[in-house]
Design a protein around this motif. Structure first.
Motif, mmCIF file in Angstrom:
data_model
loop_
_atom_site.group_PDB
_atom_site.id
_atom_site.type_symbol
_atom_site.label_atom_id
_atom_site.label_comp_id
_atom_site.label_asym_id
_atom_site.label_seq_id
_atom_site.Cartn_x
_atom_site.Cartn_y
_atom_site.Cartn_z
ATOM 1 N N TRP A 128 0.813 -1.208 0.000
ATOM 2 C CA TRP A 128 0.000 0.000 0.000
ATOM 3 C C TRP A 128 0.850 1.263 0.000
ATOM 4 N N ASP B 49 0.529 3.844 -3.083
ATOM 5 C CA ASP B 49 0.140 5.232 -2.814
ATOM 6 C C ASP B 49 1.054 6.241 -3.513
ATOM 7 N N GLY C 114 -2.723 3.164 1.949
ATOM 8 C CA GLY C 114 -3.795 2.612 1.148
ATOM 9 C C GLY C 114 -4.944 3.570 0.910
ATOM 10 N N SER D 17 -4.714 5.293 -2.530
ATOM 11 C CA SER D 17 -5.051 4.367 -3.616
ATOM 12 C C SER D 17 -6.560 4.182 -3.736
ATOM 13 N N CYS D 18 -7.239 4.106 -2.601
ATOM 14 C CA CYS D 18 -8.699 3.969 -2.618
ATOM 15 C C CYS D 18 -9.358 5.220 -3.184
ATOM 16 N N LEU E 99 -15.035 -1.539 -4.334
ATOM 17 C CA LEU E 99 -13.845 -1.955 -3.582
ATOM 18 C C LEU E 99 -13.211 -0.776 -2.850
ATOM 19 N N ALA E 100 -13.142 0.373 -3.534
ATOM 20 C CA ALA E 100 -12.548 1.557 -2.911
ATOM 21 C C ALA E 100 -13.366 2.020 -1.708
ATOM 22 N N GLY F 129 -12.660 -0.221 1.139
ATOM 23 C CA GLY F 129 -11.343 0.080 1.690
ATOM 24 C C GLY F 129 -11.339 1.310 2.570
ATOM 25 N N TRP G 99 -13.050 0.536 5.782
ATOM 26 C CA TRP G 99 -12.182 -0.279 6.634
ATOM 27 C C TRP G 99 -11.153 0.598 7.357
ATOM 28 N N LEU G 100 -10.606 1.565 6.621
ATOM 29 C CA LEU G 100 -9.569 2.431 7.195
ATOM 30 C C LEU G 100 -10.135 3.433 8.192
ATOM 31 N N LEU H 241 -5.321 -1.822 6.136
ATOM 32 C CA LEU H 241 -5.652 -2.748 5.061
ATOM 33 C C LEU H 241 -4.676 -3.922 5.066
ATOM 34 N N ASP I 244 -1.863 -6.194 4.070
ATOM 35 C CA ASP I 244 -0.725 -5.898 3.198
ATOM 36 C C ASP I 244 -0.513 -7.051 2.230
#
Length: 284
Positions: free
Chosen positions: A116, A120, A206, A209-210, A257-258, A261, A264-265, A272, A274
């Motif tokens: 991640w 990023d 991460g 990226s999301c 998915l994003a 994520g 989740w964060l 996330l 790894d």
């Protein structure tokens, strides 16, 4: 009004320099320098991006071409060798993203780096590279939208028009829409990265990226609806009648998915999983 000057910048004997290849090379060069700088800000291993980039570019180009040819195979039946003529256009960004992500996972496992953290520092360059690369579609007179009379309309010569729109001269410049959208995504990612680096916002590994997947896919869902050369599932261009637009389906899936994520964060406040090594660097 936009009018393409043609796909070739110049030709010298059998050698031709094409705009598409030049723009891709420019995007890679800028991306290397930008991601290397971002990697230093995250205290990643020196030279990591330089080592990763050739592998990443090769995987992305091959993945983008395979993805496109797989859904357009009917156009290559009887002339399968044309599938290797990538310089004529015909690549799909979602194929590049899938293959590129797999390459980053394997590279991070090999070099024992946090997946991640590495991803990023790559996604701002990806967004900027997409903004630059879309102009290759302009020079190739491809990836345009439905007919329009808007002031920023794109002229398409008769040989490049689909038969159903043979009488139309001007079309939506969807390459321009996506280029502008990707520039906005790039600006958003850089702002978040720099604010996170200054500890003004919480930006765990991460998250960037999301945000990229969510923001890029949101624009792609809208822009793809205008295009008349979509990859179709169960239908035929220009409108995939009776079928679905692959890019829109992929974009909606990536948005989901994003969103998971980010939940989740920030919702569960957990890191996330790894996909690279077990070592994790400091968040930006």
């Amino acid at each position: 009004m936009f009018t393409s000057p043609g796909p070739e910048l110049f030709q010298l004997g059998p050698f031709a320099l094409r705009w598409y290849g030049l723009l891709i090379a420019l995007a890679v060069l800028i991306g290397l320098n930008l991601s290397s700088w971002l990697a230093r800000q995250r205290d990643l291993e020196q030279g990591l991006i330089s080592d990763l980039l050739p592998i990443l570019v090769l995987a992305a180009v091959i993945g983008a071409r395979i993805y496109y040819v797989a859904f357009e195979w009917r156009n290559y039946q009887g002339a399968w060798w044309e599938a290797f003529a990538i310089w004529r256009g015909g690549i799909a960004i979602h194929g590049a993203l899938l293959a590129g992500t797999m390459a980053v996972i394997l590279f991070c496992r090999w070099r024992r780096q946090s997946f991640w953290d590495v991803l990023d520092v790559l996604v701002p360059s990806v967004a900027l590279g997409q903004a630059i690369g879309r102009w290759g579609n302009f020079f190739n007179s491809e990836a345009f939208g439905v007919p329009t009379d808007l002031p920023w309309k794109l002229f398409i010569a008769y040989p490049q028009r689909p038969a159903v729109f043979a009488d139309a001269d001007y079309f939506h410049p969807t390459f321009l829409y996506e280029s502008i959208w990707n520039l906005l995504v790039f600006a958003l990612l850089m702002t978040l990265f720099l604010q996170g680096r200054k500890r003004r916002i919480n930006l765990p590994a991460g998250a960037l990226s999301c945000v990229y997947l969510l923001a890029y896919s949101l624009g792609r869902v809208w822009i793809e609806g205008l295009r008349i050369d979509p990859l179709c599932l169960g239908g035929q261009p220009p409108f995939c009648d009776g079928g679905l637009r692959i890019a829109q389906l992929m974009s909606l899936g990536l948005m989901g998915l994003a969103a998971v994520g980010l939940w989740w964060l920030y919702g569960r406040k957990r890191a996330l999983p790894d996909l690279g090594s077990t070592r994790r660097g400091d968040p930006a």
